[in-house]
Design an enzyme around this catalytic site. Structure first.
Site, PDB file in Angstrom:
ATOM      1  N   ARG A  75      35.001 -37.194 -52.271  1.00 20.00           N
ATOM      2  CA  ARG A  75      34.034 -37.787 -51.334  1.00 20.00           C
ATOM      3  C   ARG A  75      34.097 -37.005 -50.020  1.00 20.00           C
ATOM      4  O   ARG A  75      35.177 -36.823 -49.455  1.00 20.00           O
ATOM      5  CB  ARG A  75      34.387 -39.254 -51.067  1.00 20.00           C
ATOM      6  CG  ARG A  75      33.468 -39.911 -50.031  1.00 20.00           C
ATOM      7  CD  ARG A  75      34.016 -41.234 -49.515  1.00 20.00           C
ATOM      8  NE  ARG A  75      34.241 -42.198 -50.569  1.00 20.00           N
ATOM      9  CZ  ARG A  75      35.057 -43.244 -50.463  1.00 20.00           C
ATOM     10  NH1 ARG A  75      35.753 -43.444 -49.332  1.00 20.00           N
ATOM     11  NH2 ARG A  75      35.220 -44.079 -51.461  1.00 20.00           N
ATOM     12  N   GLY A  96      33.932 -38.646 -41.045  1.00 21.28           N
ATOM     13  CA  GLY A  96      35.223 -39.055 -40.481  1.00 21.28           C
ATOM     14  C   GLY A  96      35.008 -40.119 -39.428  1.00 21.28           C
ATOM     15  O   GLY A  96      34.098 -40.003 -38.598  1.00 21.28           O
ATOM     16  N   ASP A 123      40.889 -43.538 -49.891  1.00 19.66           N
ATOM     17  CA  ASP A 123      40.200 -43.363 -48.610  1.00 19.66           C
ATOM     18  C   ASP A 123      40.993 -42.407 -47.710  1.00 19.66           C
ATOM     19  O   ASP A 123      42.220 -42.312 -47.813  1.00 19.66           O
ATOM     20  CB  ASP A 123      40.087 -44.709 -47.873  1.00 19.66           C
ATOM     21  CG  ASP A 123      38.944 -45.563 -48.399  1.00 19.66           C
ATOM     22  OD1 ASP A 123      38.116 -45.065 -49.186  1.00 19.66           O
ATOM     23  OD2 ASP A 123      38.881 -46.750 -48.003  1.00 19.66           O
ATOM     24  N   LYS A 168      43.092 -47.748 -49.341  1.00 16.37           N
ATOM     25  CA  LYS A 168      43.727 -47.123 -48.177  1.00 16.37           C
ATOM     26  C   LYS A 168      45.234 -47.148 -48.402  1.00 16.37           C
ATOM     27  O   LYS A 168      45.827 -48.223 -48.514  1.00 16.37           O
ATOM     28  CB  LYS A 168      43.390 -47.887 -46.898  1.00 16.37           C
ATOM     29  CG  LYS A 168      41.974 -47.646 -46.437  1.00 16.37           C
ATOM     30  CD  LYS A 168      41.718 -48.244 -45.077  1.00 16.37           C
ATOM     31  CE  LYS A 168      40.334 -47.863 -44.583  1.00 16.37           C
ATOM     32  NZ  LYS A 168      39.246 -48.031 -45.562  1.00 16.37           N
TER      33      LYS A 168
HETATM   34  C1  LIG Z   1      30.665 -44.475 -48.825  1.00 13.06           C
HETATM   35  C2  LIG Z   1      31.385 -44.115 -47.568  1.00 13.06           C
HETATM   36  C3  LIG Z   1      32.753 -44.010 -47.563  1.00 13.06           C
HETATM   37  C4  LIG Z   1      33.435 -43.642 -46.410  1.00 13.06           C
HETATM   38  N1  LIG Z   1      34.786 -43.469 -46.455  1.00 13.06           N
HETATM   39  C5  LIG Z   1      35.419 -43.007 -45.362  1.00 13.06           C
HETATM   40  C6  LIG Z   1      36.804 -42.691 -45.390  1.00 13.06           C
HETATM   41  O1  LIG Z   1      37.491 -42.834 -46.404  1.00 13.06           O
HETATM   42  N2  LIG Z   1      37.389 -42.241 -44.249  1.00 13.06           N
HETATM   43  C7  LIG Z   1      36.670 -42.056 -43.091  1.00 13.06           C
HETATM   44  O2  LIG Z   1      37.237 -41.601 -42.091  1.00 13.06           O
HETATM   45  N3  LIG Z   1      35.364 -42.371 -43.037  1.00 13.06           N
HETATM   46  C8  LIG Z   1      34.724 -42.836 -44.128  1.00 13.06           C
HETATM   47  N4  LIG Z   1      33.392 -43.129 -44.061  1.00 13.06           N
HETATM   48  C9  LIG Z   1      32.715 -43.199 -42.739  1.00 13.06           C
HETATM   49  C10 LIG Z   1      32.179 -41.845 -42.313  1.00 13.06           C
HETATM   50  O3  LIG Z   1      33.242 -40.978 -42.027  1.00 13.06           O
HETATM   51  C11 LIG Z   1      31.291 -41.983 -41.079  1.00 13.06           C
HETATM   52  O4  LIG Z   1      32.037 -42.500 -40.026  1.00 13.06           O
HETATM   53  C12 LIG Z   1      30.088 -42.877 -41.292  1.00 13.06           C
HETATM   54  O5  LIG Z   1      29.528 -42.727 -42.558  1.00 13.06           O
HETATM   55  C13 LIG Z   1      29.004 -42.534 -40.269  1.00 13.06           C
HETATM   56  O6  LIG Z   1      28.573 -41.209 -40.429  1.00 13.06           O
HETATM   57  P1  LIG Z   1      27.172 -40.813 -41.089  1.00 13.06           P
HETATM   58  O7  LIG Z   1      27.387 -39.574 -41.888  1.00 13.06           O
HETATM   59  O8  LIG Z   1      26.666 -41.950 -41.870  1.00 13.06           O
HETATM   60  O9  LIG Z   1      26.235 -40.444 -39.919  1.00 13.06           O
HETATM   61  P2  LIG Z   1      26.073 -40.982 -38.408  1.00 13.06           P
HETATM   62  O10 LIG Z   1      26.465 -39.822 -37.550  1.00 13.06           O
HETATM   63  O11 LIG Z   1      26.707 -42.310 -38.178  1.00 13.06           O
HETATM   64  O12 LIG Z   1      24.525 -41.204 -38.350  1.00 13.06           O
HETATM   65  C14 LIG Z   1      23.640 -40.096 -38.493  1.00 13.06           C
HETATM   66  C15 LIG Z   1      22.222 -40.600 -38.620  1.00 13.06           C
HETATM   67  O13 LIG Z   1      22.112 -41.443 -39.775  1.00 13.06           O
HETATM   68  C16 LIG Z   1      21.164 -42.476 -39.526  1.00 13.06           C
HETATM   69  N5  LIG Z   1      21.834 -43.787 -39.599  1.00 13.06           N
HETATM   70  C17 LIG Z   1      23.140 -44.035 -39.556  1.00 13.06           C
HETATM   71  N6  LIG Z   1      23.376 -45.361 -39.638  1.00 13.06           N
HETATM   72  C18 LIG Z   1      22.181 -45.958 -39.719  1.00 13.06           C
HETATM   73  C19 LIG Z   1      21.732 -47.307 -39.805  1.00 13.06           C
HETATM   74  N7  LIG Z   1      22.596 -48.344 -39.786  1.00 13.06           N
HETATM   75  N8  LIG Z   1      20.412 -47.542 -39.878  1.00 13.06           N
HETATM   76  C20 LIG Z   1      19.518 -46.514 -39.866  1.00 13.06           C
HETATM   77  N9  LIG Z   1      19.880 -45.210 -39.764  1.00 13.06           N
HETATM   78  C21 LIG Z   1      21.178 -44.943 -39.691  1.00 13.06           C
HETATM   79  C22 LIG Z   1      20.628 -42.232 -38.135  1.00 13.06           C
HETATM   80  O14 LIG Z   1      19.497 -41.391 -38.247  1.00 13.06           O
HETATM   81  C23 LIG Z   1      21.764 -41.472 -37.468  1.00 13.06           C
HETATM   82  O15 LIG Z   1      21.358 -40.702 -36.372  1.00 13.06           O
HETATM   83  C24 LIG Z   1      32.697 -43.431 -45.220  1.00 13.06           C
HETATM   84  C25 LIG Z   1      31.307 -43.512 -45.223  1.00 13.06           C
HETATM   85  C26 LIG Z   1      30.645 -43.830 -46.377  1.00 13.06           C
HETATM   86  C27 LIG Z   1      29.148 -43.864 -46.364  1.00 13.06           C
END
Ligand SMILES: Cc1cc2nc3c(=O)[nH]c(=O)nc-3n(C[C@H](O)[C@H](O)[C@H](O)COP(=O)(O)OP(=O)(O)OC[C@H]3O[C@@H](n4cnc5c(N)ncnc54)[C@H](O)[C@@H]3O)c2cc1C
Length: 306
Positions: free
Chosen positions: A182, A186, A132, A98
């Site tokens: 990546r 968000g 990030d 970051k």
């Molecule tokens: C490797 C990685 C790097 C990232 N880097 C950044 C970054 O640099 N900057 C940034 O702003 N954000 C970052 N993020 C966070 C990202 O922006 C999201 O806030 C976060 O990943 C949640 O979004 P999602 O796509 O997983 O879906 P979500 O909208 O959280 O979840 C969608 C669906 O996924 C399933 N799910 C989610 N979590 C779970 C769980 N714990 N158990 C079971 N099912 C689940 C469920 O079905 C849920 O309805 C990163 C995420 C990842 C995975």
């Protein structure tokens, strides 16, 4: 609504003290954070790599306020990269950085210099760095620094956030040969003027961005736990004839480990984002904001007496 409240709390120092001193917070933290020391991080990385997964390590900390803190963060990354090399965990493990932890908010040049030192250490260790994405006020600065770093370190990865209205255009710009990008939804609280607010709009933007990256010339890194978006990623990989070394899935440490194992068993490259360190509060709050089930688990632990 709940998400907004938790994200607002992630910036509250009063709430931070309350959460940090709650007796059973540690157990919740341990679910999402690999530990507090570099040894904890190396152990977690070793276990994941032995299971056929790749890793991106994050030294927790952000919004640094002094040059001294920024230098400490830089040195922590450099030492970590030396340790990863010595443990023969590179290239499977890279690092995520970051820029705000390197002083971006008060001295952009200091942040660039710090990131450059980390890229150099990563390159010497035979691995890469990903920058990030943080809140939208930093996006232009982060992408400028990325462009400068890529002159000498072309494998430096970018992160783009599907909730930002600008991101489709940024994907087009960055979908070039060798460009590691990546894509995530968000994680910050953003105003409507710059970001889609509804889940549906964010998901639709994610798919449009995914299509641009998967049909382009770069190396897409699909960072989501969302089953529908993962399935669309798998579908587009077949459609655009991308082999497992031409894109990857990324998931967070402690989130959907079964899905991480399933994707790896299917032959995909899967990278787990592994945070460690003592400054876990804002990271933990962002994870809680993403999933109501995590909040109730957390509240039960925090309200219980030791
Ligand atoms: C490797 C990685 C790097 C990232 N880097 C950044 C970054 O640099 N900057 C940034 O702003 N954000 C970052 N993020 C966070 C990202 O922006 C999201 O806030 C976060 O990943 C949640 O979004 P999602 O796509 O997983 O879906 P979500 O909208 O959280 O979840 C969608 C669906 O996924 C399933 N799910 C989610 N979590 C779970 C769980 N714990 N158990 C079971 N099912 C689940 C469920 O079905 C849920 O309805 C990163 C995420 C990842 C995975």
């Amino acid at each position: 609504m709940l998400r907004s409240v938790i994200l607002a709390a992630s910036r509250s120092s009063r709430m931070e003290r309350l959460v940090e001193t709650a007796p059973l917070t540690r157990g919740v933290v341990r679910r999402f954070v690999a530990g507090t020391s570099p040894d904890d991080a190396l152990r977690a990385t070793g276990e994941l790599v032995a299971d056929g997964l790749s890793v991106s390590l994050d030294v927790l900390g952000e919004d640094t306020e002094t040059p001294e803190q920024a230098v400490t963060t830089r040195e922590a990354y450099v030492a970590l990269l030396h340790a990863l090399r010595d443990a023969e965990l590179t290239p499977a493990a890279e690092v995520s950085v970051k820029l705000s932890a390197l002083g971006q908010k008060f001295d952009e040049q200091l942040a660039y210099d710090g990131a450059r030192a980390i890229c150099l250490a990563a390159s010497e260790a035979g691995t890469t760095v990903t920058l990030d994405a943080e809140d939208h006020t930093t996006t232009d600065s982060t992408l400028d620094i990325l462009t400068k770093l890529r002159t000498d370190f072309p494998t430096t990865g970018a992160v783009l956030q599907a909730y930002l209205r600008r991101t489709e255009a940024d994907c087009r710009e960055l979908a070039t040969a060798g460009s590691r990008v990546r894509l995530c939804k968000g994680a910050y609280k953003e105003p409507e003027s710059v970001a889609y607010q509804s889940t549906l709009d964010v998901d639709k933007s994610f798919v449009r961005c995914l299509n641009i990256l998967m049909s382009g010339d770069g190396y897409p890194m699909l960072a989501t736990h969302d089953p529908r978006l993962i399935a669309i990623g798998e579908d587009r990989a077949r459609w655009f004839d991308r082999s497992p070394d031409e894109f990857e899935f990324q998931l967070l440490y402690g989130v959907r480990p079964d899905e991480q194992a399933r994707l790896a068993a299917e032959g995909y490259t899967v990278r787990v984002y592994v945070p460690y360190g003592t400054e876990w509060y804002p990271y933990l709050m962002r994870r809680l904001a993403e999933r109501p089930a995590n909040v109730s688990f957390f509240l039960k632990a925090v309200s219980r007496k030791a």
